[in-house]
Design an enzyme around this catalytic site. Structure first.
Site, mmCIF file in Angstrom:
data_model
loop_
_atom_site.group_PDB
_atom_site.id
_atom_site.type_symbol
_atom_site.label_atom_id
_atom_site.label_comp_id
_atom_site.label_asym_id
_atom_site.label_seq_id
_atom_site.Cartn_x
_atom_site.Cartn_y
_atom_site.Cartn_z
ATOM 1 N N ARG A 92 48.687 24.847 48.685
ATOM 2 C CA ARG A 92 49.106 25.987 49.516
ATOM 3 C C ARG A 92 49.842 25.449 50.738
ATOM 4 N NH1 ARG A 92 46.255 28.791 54.202
ATOM 5 N NH2 ARG A 92 47.396 30.730 54.412
ATOM 6 N N HIS A 136 53.385 31.535 58.577
ATOM 7 C CA HIS A 136 52.205 30.931 59.203
ATOM 8 C C HIS A 136 52.589 30.659 60.663
ATOM 9 C CE1 HIS A 136 48.321 28.555 58.263
ATOM 10 N NE2 HIS A 136 48.483 28.496 59.580
ATOM 11 N N GLU A 181 46.752 35.084 58.513
ATOM 12 C CA GLU A 181 45.937 35.446 59.671
ATOM 13 C C GLU A 181 46.694 36.290 60.710
ATOM 14 O OE1 GLU A 181 44.260 31.837 61.240
ATOM 15 O OE2 GLU A 181 43.151 31.395 59.430
ATOM 16 N N ASN A 313 40.424 33.244 54.767
ATOM 17 C CA ASN A 313 40.210 32.034 55.561
ATOM 18 C C ASN A 313 38.888 32.209 56.279
ATOM 19 O OD1 ASN A 313 42.721 31.286 54.725
ATOM 20 N ND2 ASN A 313 43.665 31.269 56.752
ATOM 21 N N TYR A 315 35.812 30.477 58.577
ATOM 22 C CA TYR A 315 35.326 29.371 59.418
ATOM 23 C C TYR A 315 33.920 29.617 59.967
ATOM 24 C CZ TYR A 315 39.867 27.295 58.829
ATOM 25 O OH TYR A 315 40.978 26.724 58.246
ATOM 26 N N GLU A 378 41.559 29.045 53.019
ATOM 27 C CA GLU A 378 41.255 27.986 53.998
ATOM 28 C C GLU A 378 39.759 27.957 54.254
ATOM 29 O OE1 GLU A 378 43.171 28.079 57.864
ATOM 30 O OE2 GLU A 378 45.103 28.571 56.952
HETATM 31 O O1 IFM Z 1 44.703 25.130 61.775
HETATM 32 C C1 IFM Z 1 44.370 26.474 61.601
HETATM 33 C C2 IFM Z 1 45.304 27.136 60.620
HETATM 34 O O2 IFM Z 1 46.624 27.014 60.982
HETATM 35 C C3 IFM Z 1 44.970 28.604 60.506
HETATM 36 N N1 IFM Z 1 43.573 28.804 60.243
HETATM 37 C C4 IFM Z 1 42.631 28.111 61.072
HETATM 38 C C5 IFM Z 1 42.963 26.633 61.112
HETATM 39 C C6 IFM Z 1 41.943 25.889 61.997
HETATM 40 O O3 IFM Z 1 41.973 26.365 63.288
#
Ligand code: IFM
Length: 472
Positions: A92, A136, A181, A313, A315, A378
């Site tokens: 990706r 992005h 995002e 994505n 986290y 992600e």
């Molecule tokens: O590095 C970023 C990415 O560009 C977008 N998602 C979160 C990642 C970590 O902060």
């Protein structure tokens, strides 16, 4: 980093097949153009909002920028070999808008497109499937000067750029993601000033939300129609950064805080895309602040153009309180409080809490409320890596992080979530936006002096886990 909250995390994790992940589960690594390419002024590329933001004093750690980054623009064939060595099936990456359409208007730049055509050639040679993200975060600066995402015209400019990209590459690429995002583009970029272009106006940020979604919809319509007309195989999606919102207590205030956090963080994107309507509670909240989303007739039909896949994505999940630390339900501006509450959990170098079970919860909730197949586009972590004297990077915390989150995905699948893939963020250490080169998310280390790449232990674990799971 909050030292009083540091909880040990790393375990000794060895590669093993992940139970419940089928042989055709998609495995990938992810990157983004500005974070790795460098070559900022080469072959006709014009500045993006990030080039400008990096040059604004105080915005990026040590005033760093993406001028060289990982020099991927010049080292691309070697980097593709590296991807291939990891045994992933999918890569990706994002296209740089200011490289493909300098200035954000006019015809495509053949030299900009050539870079991506060469990248596709290299991927094809090694049987790696390309997964393209159109946007992005690198909005051409000229379009920001004309108003940026709060201006409706930017949505049309994005659709035009998407058409140029798809016309040139659509015959070779099946998987297309419109935006990465949009929450970050709108909120960090226009409300909080924490990312490019660094503006701070909540009303503008809400206009940006709508125009990002409109751009997504217009681009989606074009890709769908063109793919059908040309008989091209298309899997279309958008990638959202999503989390979970958990109330600290069972108070009404904490429940409301979660409703607002979920509404402005997730539902304001998910609902119009999948249901063709903004969430009524959030529209009402905005009205109380005299803010109206700039919706025109027909926009929501465009925005809800059907998608094939939702990119997630992930986290972290967050615990929320609806009162200040002093117990007030209103903040200094008289607005209802939506306050993230710190927990005594292990954290990454970003100071983000590590919450793998929240990923399972999120995927199940997405399945239940929205029903689209998902791919984790992600997931990964920054840690302060050490290079040992023998040149190795024993990043046990990152390996543990990947193992725990992949297990969380398998759990979600076992409970009925249609999750079809997992992409590690990121292939390489890279330019981490406002944090510059300080935070390392790569499973492959980059020595920024020499541009040497070294597989960290996490990369070897990921490679071996993929092989074992596929062969299982
Ligand atoms: O590095 C970023 C990415 O560009 C977008 N998602 C979160 C990642 C970590 O902060």
């Amino acid at each position: 980093m909050n030292n009083h909250l540091v909880t040990p995390y790393a375990r000794n994790v060895t590669p093993a097949p992940v139970p419940g992940l089928p042989a055709d589960f998609r495995w990938g690594v992810a990157t983004a153009a500005y974070q790795i390419e460098g070559a900022a002024a080469e072959d006709g590329r014009t500045p993006s909002i990030w080039d400008t933001y990096c040059r604004t004093p105080g915005m990026v750690v040590r005033g760093e920028n993406g001028d060289t980054a990982c020099d991927h623009y010049h080292r691309m064939p070697d980097d593709v070999q590296l991807i291939s060595d990891l045994s992933v099936d999918t890569y990706r990456f994002s296209l740089a808008w200011p490289r493909i359409q300098p200035g954000g208007r006019g015809p495509a730049n053949p030299k900009g497109l050539d870079f991506y055509k060469r990248l596709l050639d290299e991927l094809e040679t090694r049987a790696i499937t390309p997964w393209i993200t159109l946007y992005h975060w690198d909005l051409p600066q000229d379009l920001e000067d004309a108003g940026g995402w709060p201006a409706r015209d930017t949505a049309h400019r994005f659709a035009e750029y998407a058409a140029l990209a798809y016309d040139a590459l659509g015959d070779r690429v099946k998987h297309w993601t419109t935006l990465n995002e949009p929450w970050c583009s709108a909120m960090l970029g226009y409300a909080y000033g924490a990312q490019a272009p660094g503006r701070k106006d909540f009303g503008d940020a809400m206009s940006a939300v709508h125009h990002l979604l409109l751009g997504h919809g217009l681009a989606s319509q074009y890709l769908r129609e063109t793919a059908a007309a040309k008989n091209q195989d298309l899997e279309l999606g958008i990638t959202l950064n999503l989390g979970t919102a958990t109330p600290e207590t069972d108070s009404r205030e904490d429940a409301e805080a979660c409703r607002r956090a979920d509404g402005l963080g997730s539902r304001i994107y998910l609902d119009p895309i999948t249901k063709g309507a903004y969430p009524a509670d959030i529209v009402a909240d905005l009205a109380l602040r005299n803010i109206e989303l700039p919706v025109q007739d027909g926009d929501l039909e465009v925005i809800s153009t059907p998608l094939d896949v939702l990119g997630v994505n992930f986290y972290r999940g967050t615990l929320f309180s609806g009162v200040t630390e002093e117990g007030s339900p209103l903040d200094a501006d008289g607005l209802p409080v939506t306050r993230g509450v710190e927990r005594d959990l292990p954290r990454t170098a970003m100071d983000w809490e590590i919450t793998p079970t929240a990923l399972t919860d999120l995927l199940l909730r997405l399945q239940q409320d929205y029903g689209l197949p998902t791919v984790i586009t992600e997931n990964g972590a920054a840690f302060d890596d050490e290079v040992t004297p023998d040149g190795e990077i024993h990043d046990a915390d990152r390996t543990t992080y990947l193992a725990d989150h992949i297990a969380a995905v398998a759990d979600a699948r076992a409970q009925g979530a249609d999750v079809r893939g997992y992409f590690a963020w990121s292939l390489l250490d890279n330019f981490e936006w406002s944090y510059g080169y300080d935070k390392r998310f790569g499973i492959v280390r980059v020595d920024y002096e020499t541009q040497e790449r070294t597989l960290k232990d996490s990369a070897k674990w990921y490679r071996d886990t993929i092989r074992l799971t596929r062969d299982n």
